[in-house]
Design a protein around this motif. Structure first.
Motif, short mmCIF file in Angstrom:
data_model
loop_
_atom_site.label_atom_id
_atom_site.label_comp_id
_atom_site.label_asym_id
_atom_site.label_seq_id
_atom_site.Cartn_x
_atom_site.Cartn_y
_atom_site.Cartn_z
N ASP A 50 37.59 18.47 46.28
CA ASP A 50 38.80 17.66 46.22
C ASP A 50 38.95 16.87 47.51
O ASP A 50 38.21 17.08 48.47
CB ASP A 50 40.02 18.55 45.98
CG ASP A 50 41.18 17.80 45.35
OD1 ASP A 50 41.09 16.57 45.15
OD2 ASP A 50 42.20 18.44 45.06
N TYR A 51 39.92 16.00 47.53
CA TYR A 51 40.22 15.18 48.69
C TYR A 51 40.54 16.07 49.88
O TYR A 51 41.20 17.09 49.71
CB TYR A 51 41.42 14.28 48.37
CG TYR A 51 41.82 13.39 49.51
CD1 TYR A 51 41.17 12.19 49.74
CD2 TYR A 51 42.85 13.76 50.36
CE1 TYR A 51 41.53 11.38 50.79
CE2 TYR A 51 43.22 12.96 51.42
CZ TYR A 51 42.56 11.77 51.63
OH TYR A 51 42.90 10.97 52.68
N PRO A 52 40.09 15.80 51.06
CA PRO A 52 39.33 14.65 51.53
C PRO A 52 37.84 14.93 51.61
O PRO A 52 37.23 14.81 52.67
CB PRO A 52 39.92 14.41 52.92
CG PRO A 52 40.21 15.79 53.43
CD PRO A 52 40.60 16.59 52.20
#
Length: 88
Positions: A50-52
């Protein structure tokens, strides 16, 4: 497991489940001080990117286990089978 973020949350959840199982085991085998858990931390971890751009981990039940009560019962049964017999 350093490549995953938040594995401590998974560890806390597994520790809480094992503590509940130990409490049940100690009702009939008060001399047992720990439980046997056939599932590894990876069995109880859902991993996702997932982000980042990091891997994250969250608790999940091991494959084939329907709910927390079933997992606790499995741990209790395995612990008594492995450790209860050796204490007699």
């Amino acid at each position: 497991m350093d490549e995953y973020e938040y594995t401590d949350e998974v560890e806390k959840e597994v520790d809480a489940i094992e503590a509940k199982a130990l409490k049940i085991v100690q009702q009939t085998h008060p001399d047992i001080k720990f439980v046997y858990n056939r599932y590894s931390m990876y069995d109880c971890m859902d991993r996702f990117w997932d982000y980042p751009g990091k891997w994250y981990a969250s608790f999940k039940l091991p494959n084939g286990v329907q709910n927390e009560t079933e997992l606790i019962n499995i741990i209790v049964k395995d612990t008594i089978e492995r450790l209860g017999k050796s204490r007699k």
